[in-house]
Design an enzyme around this catalytic site. Sequence first.
Site, PDB file in Angstrom:
ATOM      1  N   ASP A  41      63.250  41.551  75.230  1.00  0.00           N
ATOM      2  CA  ASP A  41      63.980  40.417  74.642  1.00  0.00           C
ATOM      3  C   ASP A  41      65.432  40.403  75.129  1.00  0.00           C
ATOM      4  O   ASP A  41      66.195  39.494  74.800  1.00  0.00           O
ATOM      5  CB  ASP A  41      63.883  40.407  73.108  1.00  0.00           C
ATOM      6  CG  ASP A  41      64.531  41.614  72.468  1.00  0.00           C
ATOM      7  OD1 ASP A  41      64.978  42.520  73.192  1.00  0.00           O
ATOM      8  OD2 ASP A  41      64.578  41.666  71.212  1.00  0.00           O
ATOM      9  N   SER A  42      65.788  41.384  75.975  1.00  0.00           N
ATOM     10  CA  SER A  42      67.066  41.332  76.694  1.00  0.00           C
ATOM     11  C   SER A  42      67.100  40.079  77.577  1.00  0.00           C
ATOM     12  O   SER A  42      68.163  39.701  78.091  1.00  0.00           O
ATOM     13  CB  SER A  42      67.267  42.594  77.539  1.00  0.00           C
ATOM     14  OG  SER A  42      66.094  42.881  78.272  1.00  0.00           O
ATOM     15  N   ASP A  80      57.869  42.527  74.510  1.00  0.00           N
ATOM     16  CA  ASP A  80      58.773  42.829  73.407  1.00  0.00           C
ATOM     17  C   ASP A  80      58.596  41.754  72.336  1.00  0.00           C
ATOM     18  O   ASP A  80      58.733  40.562  72.633  1.00  0.00           O
ATOM     19  CB  ASP A  80      60.217  42.751  73.952  1.00  0.00           C
ATOM     20  CG  ASP A  80      61.106  43.796  73.365  1.00  0.00           C
ATOM     21  OD1 ASP A  80      60.656  44.570  72.511  1.00  0.00           O
ATOM     22  OD2 ASP A  80      62.284  43.847  73.788  1.00  0.00           O
ATOM     23  N   LYS A 110      55.940  45.812  72.013  1.00  0.00           N
ATOM     24  CA  LYS A 110      56.979  46.761  71.563  1.00  0.00           C
ATOM     25  C   LYS A 110      57.650  46.181  70.323  1.00  0.00           C
ATOM     26  O   LYS A 110      57.948  44.983  70.259  1.00  0.00           O
ATOM     27  CB  LYS A 110      58.009  47.002  72.670  1.00  0.00           C
ATOM     28  CG  LYS A 110      59.136  47.944  72.209  1.00  0.00           C
ATOM     29  CD  LYS A 110      59.987  48.422  73.352  1.00  0.00           C
ATOM     30  CE  LYS A 110      61.082  47.459  73.767  1.00  0.00           C
ATOM     31  NZ  LYS A 110      62.049  47.113  72.706  1.00  0.00           N
ATOM     32  N   GLU A 112      60.862  47.026  67.474  1.00  0.00           N
ATOM     33  CA  GLU A 112      62.018  47.859  67.110  1.00  0.00           C
ATOM     34  C   GLU A 112      61.866  48.336  65.666  1.00  0.00           C
ATOM     35  O   GLU A 112      61.355  47.606  64.804  1.00  0.00           O
ATOM     36  CB  GLU A 112      63.305  47.039  67.239  1.00  0.00           C
ATOM     37  CG  GLU A 112      63.623  46.683  68.674  1.00  0.00           C
ATOM     38  CD  GLU A 112      64.930  45.915  68.807  1.00  0.00           C
ATOM     39  OE1 GLU A 112      65.692  45.805  67.824  1.00  0.00           O
ATOM     40  OE2 GLU A 112      65.193  45.428  69.930  1.00  0.00           O
ATOM     41  N   GLU A 179      66.705  54.605  72.299  1.00  0.00           N
ATOM     42  CA  GLU A 179      67.881  53.919  72.857  1.00  0.00           C
ATOM     43  C   GLU A 179      69.172  54.486  72.267  1.00  0.00           C
ATOM     44  O   GLU A 179      69.350  54.536  71.043  1.00  0.00           O
ATOM     45  CB  GLU A 179      67.796  52.398  72.588  1.00  0.00           C
ATOM     46  CG  GLU A 179      68.994  51.655  73.185  1.00  0.00           C
ATOM     47  CD  GLU A 179      68.808  50.151  73.336  1.00  0.00           C
ATOM     48  OE1 GLU A 179      67.695  49.651  73.115  1.00  0.00           O
ATOM     49  OE2 GLU A 179      69.801  49.489  73.690  1.00  0.00           O
TER      50      GLU A 179
HETATM   51  O1  KIV Z   1      64.793  44.224  75.574  1.00  0.00           O
HETATM   52  C1  KIV Z   1      64.904  45.205  76.318  1.00  0.00           C
HETATM   53  O2  KIV Z   1      65.216  45.088  77.507  1.00  0.00           O
HETATM   54  C2  KIV Z   1      64.680  46.527  75.749  1.00  0.00           C
HETATM   55  C3  KIV Z   1      65.027  47.706  76.596  1.00  0.00           C
HETATM   56  C4  KIV Z   1      66.479  47.924  76.557  1.00  0.00           C
HETATM   57  C5  KIV Z   1      64.269  48.914  76.205  1.00  0.00           C
HETATM   58  O3  KIV Z   1      64.262  46.638  74.635  1.00  0.00           O
END
Ligand code: KIV
Length: 274
Positions: A41-42, A80, A110, A112, A179
């Site tokens: 989600d970056s 994510d 994924k 969090e 992280e």
């Molecule tokens: O969203 C992302 O890129 C991430 C990584 C930093 C692990 O969660």
Amino acid sequence: MDIKSILELKNKRKITMLTAYDYPIANLVDQAGIDIILVGDSLANVVLGLESTTQVGMPEMLHHTKAVTRAVKNALVVADMPFNSYQINPQDALKNAQRFIEEAQAQAVKLEWFPGCIAVTEQIIKSGIAVMGHIGLTPQTADKIGGFKVQGKDAQSAKNLIGQAKALEKLGCFALVLECLPDKISELITAQLKIPTIGIGAGIHCDGQVLVINDMLGLFDRYTPKFVKKYANLSPIILEAVNDFKNEVLKEKFPAPEHSFTIKEEEFKKIDER
Ligand code: KIV
């Protein structure tokens, strides 16, 4: 790569993971033999120019995950889950996780860490979907953990992180992102788990490492976290190419004959309008 092959890599060799958000980059990352591609989600920050990862939702994440899975032949693709797609209730979280697997063809999701994380993770794993956990600095809820800071710097918060890691392993997560943790805490966690840890700003002792692709390629300069290593600096290369194009168009050097198409002279002569 599949979940089993990722699990088998622990204690054999380090695991490599990079983010990708579109077809051409995912194709290159896959060709290079990276083990796991994360559609992170970056995306919000490094591709869409938004301030926070909380500003992307299911439509954007599904759209980009589909582009990535179209390109990837070997790597394991992890999607994510965006903010508010799983911090709701276990049933809706599961429905959203299923969309990544069924519609976007990801192999895992994924999540969090957040206070209700256990029930949600359990529900998703029980349905047969592979889950990668994410503890330490959790950007989606950074405002609740003191901001974008290294986590686990005092004994109590380090113990909390160790507890979270063990709980997620027990639930059946196949790997954990760590992280922004002190390297000794990541080492402790990595040694206590049977599943692999993938670090970002978490030191050398993790079972694998992940970076955001735009950071490591020098394609994002709004800010650069300490843990980023730039393996290339593509921005000036792209800028030079764009400037060259602009100048050649202005000077009528582009397109050259080799970029143009022709018509036979006798056909051309037949056109009345001349
Ligand atoms: O969203 C992302 O890129 C991430 C990584 C930093 C692990 O969660």
